[in-house]
Scaffold this motif. Structure first.
Motif, short mmCIF file in Angstrom:
data_model
loop_
_atom_site.label_atom_id
_atom_site.label_comp_id
_atom_site.label_asym_id
_atom_site.label_seq_id
_atom_site.Cartn_x
_atom_site.Cartn_y
_atom_site.Cartn_z
N LEU A 327 0.82 -1.22 0.00
CA LEU A 327 0.00 0.00 0.00
C LEU A 327 0.85 1.27 0.00
CD1 LEU A 327 -2.80 -0.94 2.56
CD2 LEU A 327 -3.05 -0.65 0.08
N SER A 328 2.08 1.16 0.49
CA SER A 328 2.92 2.36 0.57
C SER A 328 3.70 2.60 -0.71
CB SER A 328 3.88 2.24 1.76
OG SER A 328 4.77 1.16 1.56
N GLN A 329 3.44 1.79 -1.76
CA GLN A 329 4.22 1.90 -3.01
C GLN A 329 3.33 2.12 -4.22
OE1 GLN A 329 5.88 -1.97 -2.71
NE2 GLN A 329 7.14 -1.45 -0.94
N ALA A 330 2.35 3.00 -4.12
CA ALA A 330 1.40 3.19 -5.23
C ALA A 330 2.12 3.48 -6.54
CB ALA A 330 0.45 4.33 -4.90
N ILE A 331 1.60 2.90 -7.63
CA ILE A 331 2.21 3.12 -8.95
C ILE A 331 1.29 3.88 -9.89
CG2 ILE A 331 3.83 1.19 -8.93
CD1 ILE A 331 1.70 -0.48 -10.38
N THR A 332 0.00 3.85 -9.62
CA THR A 332 -0.97 4.56 -10.47
C THR A 332 -2.04 5.12 -9.57
OG1 THR A 332 -0.62 3.01 -12.30
CG2 THR A 332 -2.66 4.29 -12.35
N VAL A 333 -2.54 6.30 -9.92
CA VAL A 333 -3.62 6.87 -9.12
C VAL A 333 -4.57 7.60 -10.04
CG1 VAL A 333 -2.35 9.00 -8.61
CG2 VAL A 333 -4.13 8.24 -7.04
N CYS A 334 -5.82 7.61 -9.67
CA CYS A 334 -6.84 8.32 -10.44
C CYS A 334 -7.81 8.93 -9.42
CB CYS A 334 -7.58 7.33 -11.34
SG CYS A 334 -8.97 8.03 -12.25
N LYS A 335 -8.01 10.23 -9.52
CA LYS A 335 -8.95 10.91 -8.61
C LYS A 335 -10.07 11.53 -9.42
CE LYS A 335 -9.71 15.22 -6.35
NZ LYS A 335 -9.33 16.63 -6.57
N ALA A 336 -11.28 11.20 -9.06
CA ALA A 336 -12.47 11.76 -9.72
C ALA A 336 -12.38 11.62 -11.24
CB ALA A 336 -12.67 13.21 -9.31
N GLY A 337 -11.89 10.45 -11.68
CA GLY A 337 -11.81 10.19 -13.12
C GLY A 337 -10.59 10.73 -13.81
N HIS A 338 -9.76 11.52 -13.09
CA HIS A 338 -8.54 12.10 -13.67
C HIS A 338 -7.32 11.28 -13.27
CE1 HIS A 338 -10.19 15.93 -15.11
NE2 HIS A 338 -10.97 15.88 -14.04
N PRO A 339 -6.55 10.74 -14.21
CA PRO A 339 -5.30 10.06 -13.83
C PRO A 339 -4.34 11.06 -13.18
CG PRO A 339 -5.83 9.74 -16.16
CD PRO A 339 -6.76 10.78 -15.66
#
Ligand SMILES: [Zn+2]
Length: 340
Positions: A327-339
């Motif tokens: 969990l401490s090594q995120a590789i991709t994130v998307c918030k409210a549909g925005h990468p």
């Protein structure tokens, strides 16, 4: 109408197990479609993720004035709960986070409500405006009502009797009642048995920290399991160096969790040397307190990934149901549909 699709070999959509190959389609700012990659809408370009898809991650206890919130989004945390800030800085940031794709979604309590001269007004780190001082039911009601136009998600009360005076029971109950009338739970900073018991009896339903100065009684633990959420903040005790406070907090959280209590991941970012990411030491401490990897996933994620959910997604490089530190090594994130 799906406008973006993330595809991975596995996903945790909520529940007790990992799903196999999964596609998640975003539709505007929400999740529009979830299913097997072969069935994804063919006209939409797919973003291939070499990891495990998860709902967006939440830190339930931060102080945004003291950190770089944008970096947290980059590191996989799509929602922050600010539990104490100066209104002039905090509310504009909360508003900006609703639209700015570089910021995580920021939800906030606003300033602390506390007794005149109470915690945190005398703390060296506390800027002017960090607290509203209340000392009777009318001032308590007025303070809560003054915050409503800013759309807080909870009301924060400081009950720290070691650092100054605390509000009395009738004032505390007024805060809880006026907040509840407006659909808001109250969050309290408590440290030991006495103030935690007062908070519980007054109807406070969120503890901003796992109490750490005393072992809670079994009766109090039992009461707290019926409707109180405990935000972990275990790593602020020593930041990796063992302390008595950490041991006591772990003991309390372990018993609370074992008895069925609702635990949420919170770091207290802004308080000491904490990483601008999911804190691996906090995650390890949750595991030490008896939370299984699935329990930790529930403690750090919002709604399950399914159509209609908010369009937040985080991907990590390894299976968190067997390696929770991923969990401490995120590789991709998307918030409210925005990468991100
Ligand atoms: Zn805090």
């Amino acid at each position: 109408m799906v406008d973006r699709v993330f595809v991975a070999d596995a996903a945790w959509l909520g529940g007790d197990t990992l799903a196999g190959p999964t596609a998640v389609g975003m539709s505007g700012d929400t999740v529009g479609w979830v299913g097997p990659p072969a069935a994804a809408p063919p006209e939409v370009a797919q973003t291939r993720v070499d990891g495990i898809l998860l709902p967006g991650l939440t830190d339930h206890h931060v102080h945004t004035a003291l950190i770089d919130s944008a970096e947290l989004l980059t590191n996989g945390i799509t929602t922050l709960l600010d539990l104490g800030g100066v209104p002039d800085e905090l509310w504009p940031l909360v508003e900006r986070s609703r639209h700015d794709p570089r910021l995580p979604r920021i939800r906030a309590a606003g300033p602390f409500l506390t007794a005149p001269g109470g915690y945190p007004t005398r703390q060296a780190w506390a800027p002017p405006g960090i607290a509203l001082e209340i000392d009777d039911p009318p001032s308590a009601a007025a303070a809560v009502e003054s915050l409503l136009p800013y759309r807080p998600v909870t009301i924060k009360v400081a009950l720290n009797s070691e650092a100054g005076p605390v509000i009395d029971d009738v004032t505390l109950r007024t805060v809880v009642r006026v907040a509840a009338t407006n659909g808001l739970p109250v969050t309290a900073h408590t440290q030991g048995i006495g103030q935690t018991l007062r908070a519980y009896r007054a109807g406070v339903r969120i503890l901003a920290h796992t109490p750490w100065t005393e072992a809670l009684t079994d009766d109090l633990i039992d009461g707290l399991t019926r409707g109180t959420t405990m935000i972990s903040t275990l790593d602020i005790h020593g930041w990796g160096a063992p302390t008595d406070g950490r041991d006591t907090a772990l003991h309390n959280l372990r018993r609370f969790h074992a008895a069925g209590g609702r635990v949420r991941y919170g770091s207290d970012l802004g308080n000491g040397p904490l990483p601008l990411a999911v804190n691996a030491r906090e995650i390890a401490a949750l595991a030490e307190a008896g939370l299984t990897p699935i329990d930790v996933l529930h403690a750090i994620t919002g709604a399950p990934l399914r159509p209609g959910a908010v369009g937040d997604l985080t991907a990590v490089p390894a299976d968190p149901t067997t390696n929770i530190l991923a969990l401490s090594q995120a590789i991709t994130v998307c918030k409210a549909g925005h990468p991100g």
